[in-house]
Motif scaffolding. Sequence first.
Motif, PDB file in Angstrom:
ATOM      1  N   PHE A   1      45.898  -1.615  38.002  1.00 13.38           N
ATOM      2  CA  PHE A   1      46.912  -0.756  38.643  1.00 13.38           C
ATOM      3  C   PHE A   1      47.424  -1.397  39.930  1.00 13.38           C
ATOM      4  O   PHE A   1      47.162  -0.906  41.039  1.00 13.38           O
ATOM      5  N   PRO A   2      48.175  -2.476  39.827  1.00  6.54           N
ATOM      6  CA  PRO A   2      48.672  -3.105  41.061  1.00  6.54           C
ATOM      7  C   PRO A   2      49.641  -2.206  41.816  1.00  6.54           C
ATOM      8  O   PRO A   2      49.810  -2.355  43.032  1.00  6.54           O
ATOM      9  N   GLU A   3      50.322  -1.278  41.096  1.00  6.10           N
ATOM     10  CA  GLU A   3      51.316  -0.427  41.762  1.00  6.10           C
ATOM     11  C   GLU A   3      50.697   0.569  42.731  1.00  6.10           C
ATOM     12  O   GLU A   3      51.403   1.200  43.522  1.00  6.10           O
ATOM     13  N   LEU A   4      49.342   0.718  42.659  1.00  8.51           N
ATOM     14  CA  LEU A   4      48.680   1.668  43.555  1.00  8.51           C
ATOM     15  C   LEU A   4      48.296   1.042  44.890  1.00  8.51           C
ATOM     16  O   LEU A   4      47.728   1.730  45.744  1.00  8.51           O
ATOM     17  N   GLU A   5      48.590  -0.227  45.041  1.00  9.95           N
ATOM     18  CA  GLU A   5      48.289  -0.893  46.301  1.00  9.95           C
ATOM     19  C   GLU A   5      49.087  -0.226  47.426  1.00  9.95           C
ATOM     20  O   GLU A   5      50.284  -0.002  47.314  1.00  9.95           O
ATOM     21  N   GLY A   6      48.406   0.083  48.492  1.00  7.42           N
ATOM     22  CA  GLY A   6      49.060   0.728  49.626  1.00  7.42           C
ATOM     23  C   GLY A   6      49.075   2.241  49.559  1.00  7.42           C
ATOM     24  O   GLY A   6      49.543   2.891  50.492  1.00  7.42           O
ATOM     25  N   THR A   7      48.549   2.823  48.491  1.00  7.79           N
ATOM     26  CA  THR A   7      48.524   4.296  48.379  1.00  7.79           C
ATOM     27  C   THR A   7      47.249   4.891  48.944  1.00  7.79           C
ATOM     28  O   THR A   7      47.149   6.110  49.086  1.00  7.79           O
ATOM     29  N   GLY A   8      46.244   4.030  49.257  1.00  7.45           N
ATOM     30  CA  GLY A   8      44.975   4.534  49.765  1.00  7.45           C
ATOM     31  C   GLY A   8      43.951   4.773  48.678  1.00  7.45           C
ATOM     32  O   GLY A   8      42.778   5.080  48.982  1.00  7.45           O
ATOM     33  N   ILE A   9      44.330   4.631  47.414  1.00  8.26           N
ATOM     34  CA  ILE A   9      43.412   4.894  46.308  1.00  8.26           C
ATOM     35  C   ILE A   9      42.268   3.876  46.309  1.00  8.26           C
ATOM     36  O   ILE A   9      41.087   4.231  46.183  1.00  8.26           O
ATOM     37  N   PHE A  10      42.603   2.580  46.454  1.00  7.29           N
ATOM     38  CA  PHE A  10      41.579   1.545  46.391  1.00  7.29           C
ATOM     39  C   PHE A  10      40.598   1.689  47.551  1.00  7.29           C
ATOM     40  O   PHE A  10      39.386   1.450  47.393  1.00  7.29           O
ATOM     41  N   GLU A  11      41.088   2.081  48.704  1.00  4.84           N
ATOM     42  CA  GLU A  11      40.212   2.294  49.848  1.00  4.84           C
ATOM     43  C   GLU A  11      39.240   3.447  49.580  1.00  4.84           C
ATOM     44  O   GLU A  11      38.063   3.380  49.956  1.00  4.84           O
ATOM     45  N   GLN A  12      39.724   4.484  48.917  1.00  2.00           N
ATOM     46  CA  GLN A  12      38.859   5.616  48.574  1.00  2.00           C
ATOM     47  C   GLN A  12      37.794   5.193  47.564  1.00  2.00           C
ATOM     48  O   GLN A  12      36.625   5.609  47.636  1.00  2.00           O
ATOM     49  N   LEU A  13      38.172   4.333  46.580  1.00  2.29           N
ATOM     50  CA  LEU A  13      37.201   3.844  45.598  1.00  2.29           C
ATOM     51  C   LEU A  13      36.121   3.010  46.287  1.00  2.29           C
ATOM     52  O   LEU A  13      34.910   3.164  46.004  1.00  2.29           O
ATOM     53  N   ASP A  14      36.541   2.110  47.171  1.00  2.51           N
ATOM     54  CA  ASP A  14      35.575   1.269  47.878  1.00  2.51           C
ATOM     55  C   ASP A  14      34.624   2.111  48.715  1.00  2.51           C
ATOM     56  O   ASP A  14      33.412   1.848  48.768  1.00  2.51           O
ATOM     57  N   GLU A  15      35.165   3.141  49.363  1.00  3.24           N
ATOM     58  CA  GLU A  15      34.339   4.008  50.200  1.00  3.24           C
ATOM     59  C   GLU A  15      33.316   4.756  49.361  1.00  3.24           C
ATOM     60  O   GLU A  15      32.143   4.878  49.731  1.00  3.24           O
ATOM     61  N   ALA A  16      33.735   5.258  48.201  1.00  2.11           N
ATOM     62  CA  ALA A  16      32.815   5.980  47.330  1.00  2.11           C
ATOM     63  C   ALA A  16      31.693   5.070  46.837  1.00  2.11           C
ATOM     64  O   ALA A  16      30.515   5.463  46.775  1.00  2.11           O
ATOM     65  N   TYR A  17      32.035   3.839  46.486  1.00  3.75           N
ATOM     66  CA  TYR A  17      31.016   2.910  45.976  1.00  3.75           C
ATOM     67  C   TYR A  17      30.082   2.478  47.106  1.00  3.75           C
ATOM     68  O   TYR A  17      28.858   2.441  46.943  1.00  3.75           O
ATOM     69  N   ARG A  18      30.651   2.151  48.256  1.00  2.81           N
ATOM     70  CA  ARG A  18      29.852   1.620  49.364  1.00  2.81           C
ATOM     71  C   ARG A  18      28.928   2.684  49.954  1.00  2.81           C
ATOM     72  O   ARG A  18      27.757   2.439  50.216  1.00  2.81           O
ATOM     73  N   ALA A  19      29.473   3.901  50.155  1.00  7.26           N
ATOM     74  CA  ALA A  19      28.683   4.958  50.791  1.00  7.26           C
ATOM     75  C   ALA A  19      27.891   5.784  49.783  1.00  7.26           C
ATOM     76  O   ALA A  19      27.001   6.543  50.162  1.00  7.26           O
ATOM     77  N   GLY A  20      28.229   5.638  48.511  1.00  6.08           N
ATOM     78  CA  GLY A  20      27.531   6.431  47.505  1.00  6.08           C
ATOM     79  C   GLY A  20      27.835   7.920  47.615  1.00  6.08           C
ATOM     80  O   GLY A  20      26.995   8.754  47.285  1.00  6.08           O
ATOM     81  N   LYS A  21      29.042   8.242  48.085  1.00  2.73           N
ATOM     82  CA  LYS A  21      29.445   9.641  48.266  1.00  2.73           C
ATOM     83  C   LYS A  21      30.652   9.970  47.392  1.00  2.73           C
ATOM     84  O   LYS A  21      31.511   9.120  47.155  1.00  2.73           O
ATOM     85  N   ARG A  22      30.661  11.150  46.965  1.00  2.00           N
ATOM     86  CA  ARG A  22      31.738  11.627  46.093  1.00  2.00           C
ATOM     87  C   ARG A  22      33.028  11.805  46.887  1.00  2.00           C
ATOM     88  O   ARG A  22      33.031  12.375  47.973  1.00  2.00           O
ATOM     89  N   VAL A  23      34.142  11.314  46.348  1.00  2.07           N
ATOM     90  CA  VAL A  23      35.469  11.481  46.953  1.00  2.07           C
ATOM     91  C   VAL A  23      36.277  12.442  46.076  1.00  2.07           C
ATOM     92  O   VAL A  23      36.324  12.278  44.840  1.00  2.07           O
ATOM     93  N   GLU A  24      36.913  13.418  46.711  1.00  5.40           N
ATOM     94  CA  GLU A  24      37.694  14.426  45.964  1.00  5.40           C
ATOM     95  C   GLU A  24      39.039  14.632  46.654  1.00  5.40           C
ATOM     96  O   GLU A  24      39.105  14.783  47.875  1.00  5.40           O
ATOM     97  N   ARG A  25      40.115  14.626  45.864  1.00  2.00           N
ATOM     98  CA  ARG A  25      41.464  14.873  46.377  1.00  2.00           C
ATOM     99  C   ARG A  25      42.203  15.812  45.411  1.00  2.00           C
ATOM    100  O   ARG A  25      41.969  15.785  44.191  1.00  2.00           O
TER     101      ARG A  25
END
Length: 689
Positions: free
Chosen positions: A126-150
Amino acid sequence: MHGRQRSGLGEYKLEDVIREYGLLQSVLLEFLHREAPSSLAGLQLILELVNEGIREAAAEFQRARTQTDRWRAGERERLISAFKAATAATAILHGPELLFEFANDEYQRLFLDSREYLGLPVRGVFPELEGTGIFEQLDEAYRAGKRVERTEVPLQFRTADGAMKLGYYTYTFTPHFAESGQVQGLILMGIHVTEQVLARQAIQRSQEQLKLITDAIPDLLGYVTREERYGFVNRAYEQWFGRPAEEIVGLRTRELLGEEVHARVRALHQRALSGEVVRSEQGMRNAQGEPRHLDMRYLPDRGPDAHIRGFVVVGNDITERKQAEEAVRRSEEQLRLITDRLPAFVSYIDREGRYQFVNRTYEVWFGLKGSEIRGKKRRDFTTKETAHLAEPYERRALAGEPVRYENVLRKPSGEYSVQDVEFVPDRDSETGEIRGAIIVAHDITEQKKIRQALEEAVRARDEFLSIASHELKTPLTSIQLQTQMTKRNIELGRPEAFEPARVTRLVAQTDKSVQRLSRLVDDMLDISRIATGKLTFTPEKFDLCMLAQEVVERLLVQASASGAPLACECLDPVEGEWDRFRVDQVITNLITNALRYGEGAPVEVTVQRSGPQAVVKVRDQGPGISPENQERIFQRFERATSANSVSGLGLGLYISREIVERHGGSIRVESKPGQGASFIVELPLREVR
């Protein structure tokens, strides 16, 4: 002592356990051999037994681990099957690179379309999602081991044809862990909520538009639920009660309206909640304490199952209208007070010719109430002939032309009236537009009659003067000739002119002329007395038969001169109380007329009693009187023949009728052309007053 710290049992492997026990065994044997060599053989046996137990435990541990792996694999398959069947879009990402390991059908339909994804990192898919904040949310969920909900996040995905499509999504990024507690990957779950969001946005826009519209409406608009709580109010409602909508919505009607007003409208609310459309005028004070009038309407709100969910309240402030209506009402009352006392017909019609106002005279004339006339056209309540006559003038007036004309109007009873009608156009002073017309009609029937009577009186006067001058001139001329002849004879000294026989004849002729002149003067005086109400009566008791015979004897000479036999028939006395002189005058007039018009035919006079009345009949055998003249001859200055045919003023029958009627009696004529005429006088036998 040599070893390594472990964070938990789950971190040991089977070979680690065997290796640890082997190392422990070697250390233990070396220690015993140095410190207690005598016990070495027994200890060796013990260690062999321990080793055997360890080997058995290791084997059991291996079997349990194999079984656990099998169980976990089955659970994974079941979990994958559940994800595949899930209605939510579900995918599994593995490792720190977040590689696609799984995506169910819904996920592929919504996001992947025909893209390659298995084993690929999410950023590459999904290259079109770059800059939407989605990838940052995925990285945060994986790194912190916490559930992300939007919720309801707007995202644009590229479709198969390369276009970008906007959608709204609610999603969660949930970490999944290995046995060691480390994050192995992420479970992605998403729901496509575009339709719901767009629908809600449309509803919100609709509500905003509704609010904008309802706030612009000056009427009070509100919604009351079945529990009689306010669910909505517009700005006018807020202003009326001086409270914002946030404070009103949720209140019970009693709490907002107050006990007094609520008690008045409670029944109306119940009728609306029963499904009835209700309308009522209510007096109510606003937030400033001003007394106002509201035209209230309650409109039931029916659900799809016809269940009443509440009702809409619409309140129109009609205070100014009521005040205007009251002013108009007072003005109309004043106008009606004035116009109802006018003898004229006063009305107003609009541009379509419909009556908007009629006064009392109009109502009485047509026998209709004003409410029964208002809104109708002339043809709706008058005769066709009346409407046909008036409509051309009405059209001219509504075109702006003042009109005046005479109209013949027929009452519902059939009686006719002559009216002087005037149409006055009602023109707007600013635009010049014709708004209607004022109609004023005066009943001139009596005026027309009076005018006609005056014209007749003038005509009769002229004729009377002509006849009177002729009639008066005849005896005066005779007297004048006799006087001149006598004077001439005296001047010429002719004694033979004064012989007794000639003087007697001269005196008789003069006396006849004087009597005729005196009779004419008496008739004229009687007419004057009748007109002024000064015709006097002096009643006395006498025999009518004897009076009739006396009159006949007195007129025998005149009858003989005309060649007409005159007789009186009276078998029994007929006594009564009347004015002897006036009754004598009546009988004399009737006999004189019979002799004058009878052309020498016999004249008969009869007197008799008929019940409570005395009847005098004078009959001649002359040419008779036509039906159209039988009533006319009793009028003043009227005769059955022309003024040149016979002498007289034409007053005898008129005076006779006045005398008879003032005695309470009647006089009439019975005649047919060529068969003579009978004049019949009936006098009451009672006392004359």
